[in-house]
Design a protein around this motif. Structure first.
Motif, PDB file in Angstrom:
ATOM      1  N   LEU A  18       0.818  -1.212   0.000  1.00 17.44           N
ATOM      2  CA  LEU A  18       0.000   0.000   0.000  1.00 17.44           C
ATOM      3  C   LEU A  18       0.854   1.265   0.000  1.00 17.44           C
ATOM      4  N   CYS A  19       1.997   1.207   0.671  1.00 13.93           N
ATOM      5  CA  CYS A  19       2.869   2.381   0.713  1.00 13.93           C
ATOM      6  C   CYS A  19       3.446   2.687  -0.658  1.00 13.93           C
ATOM      7  N   ALA A  20       3.794   1.653  -1.409  1.00 13.68           N
ATOM      8  CA  ALA A  20       4.339   1.840  -2.754  1.00 13.68           C
ATOM      9  C   ALA A  20       3.299   2.483  -3.664  1.00 13.68           C
ATOM     10  N   SER A  21       2.043   2.085  -3.497  1.00 11.36           N
ATOM     11  CA  SER A  21       0.972   2.679  -4.299  1.00 11.36           C
ATOM     12  C   SER A  21       0.715   4.126  -3.900  1.00 11.36           C
ATOM     13  N   ALA A  22       0.878   4.420  -2.607  1.00  9.27           N
ATOM     14  CA  ALA A  22       0.604   5.771  -2.109  1.00  9.27           C
ATOM     15  C   ALA A  22       1.727   6.746  -2.417  1.00  9.27           C
ATOM     16  N   CYS A  23       2.922   6.228  -2.710  1.00  3.78           N
ATOM     17  CA  CYS A  23       4.074   7.094  -2.985  1.00  3.78           C
ATOM     18  C   CYS A  23       3.975   7.644  -4.399  1.00  3.78           C
ATOM     19  N   HIS A  24       3.595   8.908  -4.516  1.00  6.98           N
ATOM     20  CA  HIS A  24       3.393   9.523  -5.823  1.00  6.98           C
ATOM     21  C   HIS A  24       4.701   9.699  -6.582  1.00  6.98           C
ATOM     22  N   GLU A  25       5.805   9.706  -5.874  1.00  9.78           N
ATOM     23  CA  GLU A  25       7.099   9.959  -6.507  1.00  9.78           C
ATOM     24  C   GLU A  25       7.789   8.690  -6.995  1.00  9.78           C
ATOM     25  N   GLY A  26       7.270   7.529  -6.613  1.00  4.91           N
ATOM     26  CA  GLY A  26       7.884   6.273  -7.026  1.00  4.91           C
ATOM     27  C   GLY A  26       9.146   5.940  -6.263  1.00  4.91           C
ATOM     28  N   ALA A  27       9.288   6.479  -5.046  1.00  5.45           N
ATOM     29  CA  ALA A  27      10.494   6.233  -4.249  1.00  5.45           C
ATOM     30  C   ALA A  27      10.485   4.857  -3.601  1.00  5.45           C
ATOM     31  N   ILE A  28       9.287   4.294  -3.395  1.00  4.89           N
ATOM     32  CA  ILE A  28       9.156   3.013  -2.693  1.00  4.89           C
ATOM     33  C   ILE A  28       8.815   1.907  -3.678  1.00  4.89           C
ATOM     34  N   GLY A  29       9.450   0.761  -3.500  1.00  2.72           N
ATOM     35  CA  GLY A  29       9.150  -0.409  -4.320  1.00  2.72           C
ATOM     36  C   GLY A  29       9.132  -1.652  -3.458  1.00  2.72           C
ATOM     37  N   MET A  30       8.676  -2.759  -4.018  1.00  2.00           N
ATOM     38  CA  MET A  30       8.627  -4.016  -3.292  1.00  2.00           C
ATOM     39  C   MET A  30       9.817  -4.882  -3.704  1.00  2.00           C
ATOM     40  N   VAL A  31      10.600  -5.297  -2.727  1.00  5.10           N
ATOM     41  CA  VAL A  31      11.778  -6.130  -2.965  1.00  5.10           C
ATOM     42  C   VAL A  31      11.690  -7.356  -2.058  1.00  5.10           C
ATOM     43  N   ASN A  32      11.650  -8.539  -2.667  1.00  5.17           N
ATOM     44  CA  ASN A  32      11.544  -9.786  -1.901  1.00  5.17           C
ATOM     45  C   ASN A  32      10.382  -9.769  -0.910  1.00  5.17           C
ATOM     46  N   GLY A  33       9.263  -9.204  -1.364  1.00 10.31           N
ATOM     47  CA  GLY A  33       8.058  -9.200  -0.537  1.00 10.31           C
ATOM     48  C   GLY A  33       8.023  -8.156   0.561  1.00 10.31           C
ATOM     49  N   LYS A  34       8.978  -7.230   0.563  1.00  6.89           N
ATOM     50  CA  LYS A  34       9.029  -6.178   1.570  1.00  6.89           C
ATOM     51  C   LYS A  34       9.144  -4.811   0.896  1.00  6.89           C
ATOM     52  N   ALA A  35       8.564  -3.789   1.535  1.00  9.10           N
ATOM     53  CA  ALA A  35       8.676  -2.431   1.012  1.00  9.10           C
ATOM     54  C   ALA A  35      10.091  -1.915   1.247  1.00  9.10           C
ATOM     55  N   LYS A  36      10.611  -1.193   0.259  1.00  2.56           N
ATOM     56  CA  LYS A  36      11.974  -0.685   0.375  1.00  2.56           C
ATOM     57  C   LYS A  36      12.048   0.704  -0.263  1.00  2.56           C
ATOM     58  N   LEU A  37      12.769   1.622   0.394  1.00  2.00           N
ATOM     59  CA  LEU A  37      13.021   2.938  -0.188  1.00  2.00           C
ATOM     60  C   LEU A  37      14.093   2.760  -1.257  1.00  2.00           C
ATOM     61  N   LEU A  38      13.718   2.871  -2.511  1.00  2.00           N
ATOM     62  CA  LEU A  38      14.618   2.573  -3.621  1.00  2.00           C
ATOM     63  C   LEU A  38      15.578   3.708  -3.922  1.00  2.00           C
ATOM     64  N   ARG A  39      15.078   4.950  -3.797  1.00  2.00           N
ATOM     65  CA  ARG A  39      15.927   6.100  -4.114  1.00  2.00           C
ATOM     66  C   ARG A  39      15.653   7.232  -3.146  1.00  2.00           C
TER      67      ARG A  39
END
Length: 237
Positions: A18-39
């Motif tokens: 849900l956090c990845a969907s809510a992040c309008h900037e695309g900073a969050i992604g799902m990695v190995n089933g967990k949310a991660k701050l990508l950039r």
């Protein structure tokens, strides 16, 4: 630089996304089933993702991080939109204008069962599916309406859709933010005016907020009005 930025506790994260969907900037992604701050440079530190997290896994921290890069975020969004395929490859999302005069010439269509004719002048109508450039936007009076308004207000076609180009959406149910798409539509076309029709419920304020942000992003400020519909179908203002 030291700045405020989000922190994700992987032990608390349940992988809902849900956090990845809510992040309008695309900073969050799902990695190995967990949310991660990508950039770090995609995170603006405003925390739209915080209320979306059901487990409280996201918090703010002050730490060394790259500055927020709005230009990079906008470029990534534009690139994603260009490369995104039509949903399910559906031909029903193809853009087209609708001539009401031409429709009236077809007897089977011009005699609706209840005697009320459609005033819709283009397709598609969903903000997410609408093209950013289309001939029908030239010199258009634009109607941006919350999904529920047409169901609550009985004479919606005649009083609001007639002679306008219509876009609809629901800020509570649709993922992402409308402001970037609206900024492109308004910025790339000669829109004469905008009418926003929203419900009285608080979440509908998201459409108004998105339009204000769109004006700022594209640098255009054109005449616009807001009409609020009550849940029992009255015009409040």
């Amino acid at each position: 630089m030291i700045r405020r930025i989000i922190n994700i506790d992987e032990e608390k994260c349940n992988g809902c996304g849900l956090c990845a969907s809510a992040c309008h900037e695309g900073a969050i992604g799902m990695v190995n089933g967990k949310a991660k701050l990508l950039r770090d440079d995609y995170c603006d530190g405003l925390g739209d993702c915080l209320p979306a997290c059901p487990t409280g896994a996201i918090t703010f921290v002050e730490r060394e991080a790259k500055a927020y890069d709005e230009a990079a975020v906008l470029a990534a969004k534009a690139n994603k939109e260009k490369s995104a395929p039509l949903p399910c490859g559906c031909p029903g999302t193809a853009s087209r204008a609708i001539s009401r005069d031409a429709v009236k010439e077809v007897k089977e269509v011009s005699a609706p069962i209840d005697g009320v004719s459609s005033e819709l002048r283009q397709w598609p109508v969903q903000i997410k599916l609408a093209p950013v450039n289309a001939p029908y936007f030239k010199g258009a009076d634009l109607l941006i309406a919350a999904d529920c308004t047409a169901y609550a207000y009985g004479n919606f076609h005649k009083d609001f859709i007639k002679d306008k180009i219509t876009l609809i959406g629901c800020p509570k149910l649709d993922a992402g933010d409308y402001s970037e798409k609206l900024a492109q539509i308004i910025g790339n076309n000669d829109i004469k005016s905008v009418t926003v029709v929203r419900m009285e419920v608080p979440c509908c304020g998201g459409i108004v907020s998105a339009l204000k942000q769109a004006f700022m992003k594209c640098g255009k400020f054109i005449p616009w009005t807001i009409v609020t519909i009550s849940t029992d179908g009255r015009i409040l203002k």
